[in-house]
Motif scaffolding. Structure first.
Motif, mmCIF file in Angstrom:
data_model
loop_
_atom_site.group_PDB
_atom_site.id
_atom_site.type_symbol
_atom_site.label_atom_id
_atom_site.label_comp_id
_atom_site.label_asym_id
_atom_site.label_seq_id
_atom_site.Cartn_x
_atom_site.Cartn_y
_atom_site.Cartn_z
ATOM 1 N N THR A 129 50.245 37.394 0.064
ATOM 2 C CA THR A 129 51.110 38.457 -0.440
ATOM 3 C C THR A 129 52.535 38.144 -0.008
ATOM 4 N N LEU A 130 53.456 38.208 -0.957
ATOM 5 C CA LEU A 130 54.848 37.855 -0.682
ATOM 6 C C LEU A 130 55.691 39.129 -0.617
ATOM 7 N N GLY A 131 56.067 39.511 0.585
ATOM 8 C CA GLY A 131 56.932 40.689 0.748
ATOM 9 C C GLY A 131 56.146 41.973 0.955
ATOM 10 N N ASN A 132 56.909 43.055 1.101
ATOM 11 C CA ASN A 132 56.350 44.342 1.520
ATOM 12 C C ASN A 132 55.399 44.982 0.517
ATOM 13 N N ILE A 133 55.799 45.009 -0.759
ATOM 14 C CA ILE A 133 55.043 45.843 -1.709
ATOM 15 C C ILE A 133 53.603 45.347 -1.906
ATOM 16 N N PRO A 134 53.379 44.062 -2.257
ATOM 17 C CA PRO A 134 51.979 43.647 -2.400
ATOM 18 C C PRO A 134 51.216 43.686 -1.091
ATOM 19 N N THR A 135 51.920 43.431 0.008
ATOM 20 C CA THR A 135 51.245 43.435 1.311
ATOM 21 C C THR A 135 50.754 44.843 1.651
ATOM 22 N N LYS A 136 51.640 45.818 1.534
ATOM 23 C CA LYS A 136 51.250 47.194 1.872
ATOM 24 C C LYS A 136 50.165 47.692 0.926
ATOM 25 N N TYR A 137 50.301 47.348 -0.343
ATOM 26 C CA TYR A 137 49.363 47.880 -1.332
ATOM 27 C C TYR A 137 47.973 47.264 -1.181
ATOM 28 N N LEU A 138 47.922 45.936 -1.060
ATOM 29 C CA LEU A 138 46.600 45.294 -0.982
ATOM 30 C C LEU A 138 45.940 45.532 0.373
ATOM 31 N N LEU A 139 46.738 45.618 1.435
ATOM 32 C CA LEU A 139 46.143 45.877 2.751
ATOM 33 C C LEU A 139 45.945 47.370 3.001
ATOM 34 N N ASN A 140 46.455 48.189 2.073
ATOM 35 C CA ASN A 140 46.368 49.640 2.230
ATOM 36 C C ASN A 140 46.901 50.065 3.604
ATOM 37 N N SER A 141 48.108 49.592 3.905
ATOM 38 C CA SER A 141 48.683 49.798 5.230
ATOM 39 C C SER A 141 50.165 50.107 5.077
ATOM 40 N N GLN A 142 50.713 50.777 6.038
ATOM 41 C CA GLN A 142 52.148 51.069 6.017
ATOM 42 C C GLN A 142 52.945 50.080 6.857
ATOM 43 N N GLU A 143 52.246 49.127 7.492
ATOM 44 C CA GLU A 143 52.943 48.140 8.331
ATOM 45 C C GLU A 143 53.875 47.284 7.483
ATOM 46 N N GLY A 144 55.075 47.073 7.951
ATOM 47 C CA GLY A 144 56.041 46.258 7.212
ATOM 48 C C GLY A 144 55.705 44.770 7.321
ATOM 49 N N ILE A 145 56.291 43.990 6.434
ATOM 50 C CA ILE A 145 56.007 42.555 6.369
ATOM 51 C C ILE A 145 56.381 41.851 7.676
ATOM 52 N N THR A 146 57.453 42.313 8.325
ATOM 53 C CA THR A 146 57.900 41.664 9.560
ATOM 54 C C THR A 146 56.806 41.706 10.624
ATOM 55 N N LYS A 147 56.022 42.784 10.596
ATOM 56 C CA LYS A 147 54.978 42.955 11.605
ATOM 57 C C LYS A 147 53.711 42.161 11.285
ATOM 58 N N VAL A 148 53.390 42.030 9.993
ATOM 59 C CA VAL A 148 52.072 41.470 9.642
ATOM 60 C C VAL A 148 52.124 40.030 9.130
ATOM 61 N N ARG A 149 53.321 39.517 8.845
ATOM 62 C CA ARG A 149 53.388 38.165 8.263
ATOM 63 C C ARG A 149 52.772 37.132 9.220
ATOM 64 N N GLY A 150 52.207 36.110 8.618
ATOM 65 C CA GLY A 150 51.658 35.038 9.440
ATOM 66 C C GLY A 150 50.333 35.369 10.098
ATOM 67 N N GLN A 151 49.701 36.486 9.689
ATOM 68 C CA GLN A 151 48.399 36.844 10.262
ATOM 69 C C GLN A 151 47.348 36.864 9.153
#
Ligand code: SF4
Length: 201
Positions: free
Chosen positions: A125-147
């Motif tokens: 997932t590239l960036g906040n929107i797909p990351t938050k939506y697919l992970l169903n999470s409010q965590e921002g990309i800075t926190k979850v990237r690389g995991q």
């Protein structure tokens, strides 16, 4: 469980997207952008939505951010044509505004169908929107990237910064978005090499 749209093929899904009028974005787009690349790819890259250049040409990630994205892939010898690249939303929101929840909800079956048909091992997932939506999470990309995150059907999600964010943060000092992206793409390459060893995929 991912739902396919009937028994459509990837090409038929792309045709459906190009003709889609399910949400208001159809009226402002020049072209819908279904996505492109290998239908046998072990990894799908999912951005937010097409930008201006992508909208004009009907192809994903070909503007300035897309060119940087291609360079990031090339840096670890991943060929664009060997992977599948798409967005959550298949049509450009006017002025690149954030997509609404209802637009994402209406468009999501297309992405789900593409994922179900390709059946990748990894979704980046590239960036906040797909990351938050697919992970169903409010965590921002800075926190979850690389995991690595477990997702539906044994698929792993690996969030990375969106290349347009990297264009706004040029520095390459330790801990900078560009330096972290260099780490992330190397980790992705490692995982893909491992998959090829383990499954031949
Ligand atoms: S954004 Fe998605 S749901 Fe909206 S018109 Fe385009 S393809 Fe259809």
């Amino acid at each position: 469980m991912l739902e396919k749209i009937g028994s459509l093929s990837m090409d038929e899904i792309a045709e459906k997207i190009k003709a889609c009028q399910k949400c208001p974005l159809f009226s402002t787009r020049h072209n819908a952008v279904p996505g492109e690349g290998s239908y046998k790819s072990p990894v799908i890259f999912v951005g937010e939505a097409p930008g201006e250049v992508e909208d004009l040409h009907g192809k994903p990630f070909i503007g300035k951010a897309g060119q940087l994205f291609s360079k990031i892939l090339q840096s670890v010898k991943i060929k664009r044509e060997d992977v599948f690249i798409t967005n959550m939303l298949k049509c450009r929101p006017p002025g690149n505004r954030n997509p609404s929840k209802s637009e994402i909800g209406l468009c999501l079956p297309y992405l789900e169908s593409q994922i179900a048909l390709i059946n990748p091992k990894i979704i980046v997932t590239l960036g906040n929107i797909p990351t938050k939506y697919l992970l169903n999470s409010q965590e921002g990309i800075t926190k979850v990237r690389g995991q690595w995150f477990d997702w539906t059907g044994g698929i792993k999600i690996f969030p990375m910064f969106h290349p347009s964010y990297l264009l706004r943060h040029e520095e390459t000092t330790p801990g900078s978005p560009k330096e972290l992206t260099w780490k992330d793409i190397k980790e992705l390459k490692r995982a893909l090499s491992q998959l090829r060893n383990d499954f031949g995929k």
